[in-house]
Design an enzyme around this catalytic site. Structure first.
Site, PDB file in Angstrom:
ATOM      1  N   ASP A 109       0.960  -0.953  -0.016  1.00  0.00           N
ATOM      2  CA  ASP A 109      -0.129   0.065   0.157  1.00  0.00           C
ATOM      3  C   ASP A 109       0.947   1.103  -0.131  1.00  0.00           C
ATOM      4  OD1 ASP A 109       0.810  -0.209   2.646  1.00  0.00           O
ATOM      5  OD2 ASP A 109      -1.342  -0.033   3.444  1.00  0.00           O
ATOM      6  N   SER A 110       2.178   1.162  -0.021  1.00  0.00           N
ATOM      7  CA  SER A 110       3.035   2.249  -0.388  1.00  0.00           C
ATOM      8  C   SER A 110       2.704   2.829  -1.773  1.00  0.00           C
ATOM      9  CB  SER A 110       4.715   1.753  -0.340  1.00  0.00           C
ATOM     10  OG  SER A 110       4.794   0.608  -1.018  1.00  0.00           O
ATOM     11  N   ASP A 135      -1.223  -6.039  -0.244  1.00  0.00           N
ATOM     12  CA  ASP A 135      -1.386  -5.564   1.019  1.00  0.00           C
ATOM     13  C   ASP A 135      -3.028  -5.201   1.234  1.00  0.00           C
ATOM     14  OD1 ASP A 135       0.751  -5.227   2.691  1.00  0.00           O
ATOM     15  OD2 ASP A 135       1.049  -3.282   1.739  1.00  0.00           O
ATOM     16  N   LYS A 158      -1.152  -9.531   2.857  1.00  0.00           N
ATOM     17  CA  LYS A 158      -0.180  -8.980   3.847  1.00  0.00           C
ATOM     18  C   LYS A 158      -1.209  -8.104   4.555  1.00  0.00           C
ATOM     19  CE  LYS A 158       3.376  -5.903   3.571  1.00  0.00           C
ATOM     20  NZ  LYS A 158       3.029  -4.607   4.420  1.00  0.00           N
ATOM     21  N   GLU A 181      -1.249  -5.637   8.632  1.00  0.00           N
ATOM     22  CA  GLU A 181      -0.298  -4.990   9.712  1.00  0.00           C
ATOM     23  C   GLU A 181      -0.822  -5.333  11.007  1.00  0.00           C
ATOM     24  OE1 GLU A 181       0.056  -0.850   9.102  1.00  0.00           O
ATOM     25  OE2 GLU A 181       0.994  -1.214   7.230  1.00  0.00           O
ATOM     26  N   GLU A 228       9.406  -4.374  10.179  1.00  0.00           N
ATOM     27  CA  GLU A 228       9.686  -3.018   9.493  1.00  0.00           C
ATOM     28  C   GLU A 228      10.620  -2.111  10.485  1.00  0.00           C
ATOM     29  OE1 GLU A 228       7.123  -1.002   6.899  1.00  0.00           O
ATOM     30  OE2 GLU A 228       8.290   0.920   6.924  1.00  0.00           O
TER      31      GLU A 228
HETATM   32  O1  KIV Z   1       3.732  -1.142   1.541  1.00  0.00           O
HETATM   33  C1  KIV Z   1       4.896  -1.706   1.367  1.00  0.00           C
HETATM   34  O2  KIV Z   1       5.458  -1.204   0.357  1.00  0.00           O
HETATM   35  C2  KIV Z   1       5.412  -2.280   2.466  1.00  0.00           C
HETATM   36  C3  KIV Z   1       6.815  -2.796   2.807  1.00  0.00           C
HETATM   37  C4  KIV Z   1       7.492  -1.517   3.022  1.00  0.00           C
HETATM   38  C5  KIV Z   1       6.918  -3.747   3.370  1.00  0.00           C
HETATM   39  O3  KIV Z   1       4.449  -2.815   3.254  1.00  0.00           O
END
Ligand code: KIV
Length: 285
Positions: free
Chosen positions: A66-67, A105, A134, A136, A202
């Site tokens: 989600d970056s 994510d 993924k 959190e 992280e």
């Molecule tokens: O969203 C993302 O890019 C991430 C990585 C930094 C692990 O979760």
């Protein structure tokens, strides 16, 4: 960082061959890599232009992180990212790759409250082409991880600095220092017991990441967590030197930003000087 090969010594014609012998990287290959001590590689990917290049470089796992919100959409955090944003990016990466494991994510607000909500959101990402999701959080997400795994969805957990909680964590800062180390170890144990197949760590002290990695049966993938995790992950554009500023835990393995600026600048100059299009670029009839 002296142990990395400087980008100028790398040859474009010799991509690193994949480390995992698999037509499609799956959870059992990820587990075996930990057992055999093979370092795992993960990079973010958000589109069909970039993902096949990263896959051809031998990357084991492509993370539609989600970056995407910060990197591709111009947001200042991951919080505004929607499930639709993630579905579109996941589908683009899935359509353009064939070997890497695709992990998407779950964005903020789409999984935290109930297992039913989490399943509905994760199912949309799986239908878009993800092989795993993924999310959190640690102990407090245990029941959600178990429910997703029971429904056939592999889950990678994300601990340490978790950007979706940046407002409670007080911004991007190291987690797991001092007394926080014990809580982090407990979270790592909880997500493993809940059935996560891997764990992103992280921005945690390298010593704590090492302890968690040694204690865990599932692979740890570090970002700003030192050299002793089972694998590493970076945001691809940071890794490739797209932007000037990168976090201190990043090494720029390329200089894509300056290279793109130079190419665009050459184009602008050539058009202005009427050097482009040249005779090779058009037909008279
Ligand atoms: O969203 C993302 O890019 C991430 C990585 C930094 C692990 O979760």
């Amino acid at each position: 960082m002296s142990h990395v090969t400087p980008p100028e010594e790398a040859t474009a014609s010799s991509p690193t061959p994949p480390a995992l012998p698999a037509k499609r990287v799956r959870v059992q290959h990820i587990a075996r890599a930990k057992a055999e001590g093979t370092p795992l590689t993960m990079l973010t990917a958000y589109d069909s232009l970039t993902a096949p290049i990263l896959e051809a470089a031998g990357v084991d796992m492509l993370l539609i992180g989600d970056s995407l919100g910060n990197v591709m959409l111009g947001h200042s955090s991951t919080l505004p990212v929607t499930l639709e944003d993630m579905e579109r990016a996941t589908a683009a990466v899935a359509r353009s790759t064939s070997r890497a494991m695709i992990i998407a994510d779950l964005p903020f607000g789409t999984y935290e409250d109930t297992a039913e909500h989490a399943f509905a959101s994760a199912a949309r990402l799986m239908k878009a082409g993800a092989h795993a999701v993924k999310l959190e959080g640690g102990q407090k997400r245990g029941h959600i991880i178990s429910a997703l795994v029971a429904a056939g969805i592999p889950v990678c957990a994300h601990l340490g600095y978790t950007p979706q909680s940046e407002n409670t964590l007080g911004g991007p800062r190291m987690q797991g220092r001092g007394d926080g180390a014990q809580a982090l170890r407990a979270d790592a144990k909880a997500v493993e017991e809940a059935g996560a197949f891997a764990l992103v760590l992280e921005m945690v002290p390298a010593s704590v990441a090492r302890q968690i990695t040694q204690a865990a049966a599932i692979p740890t993938i570090g970002i700003g967590a030192g050299p002793d995790t089972d694998g590493q992950v970076l945001v691809w554009s940071d890794m490739a030197g797209y932007s000037h500023w990168v976090p201190s835990f990043v090494h720029k393995f390329g200089q894509l930003g300056p290279a793109l600026r130079d190419a665009a600048s050459d184009y602008v100059a050539a058009v202005r000087a009427r050097r482009f299009p040249g005779p090779d670029n058009y037909k008279n009839d």
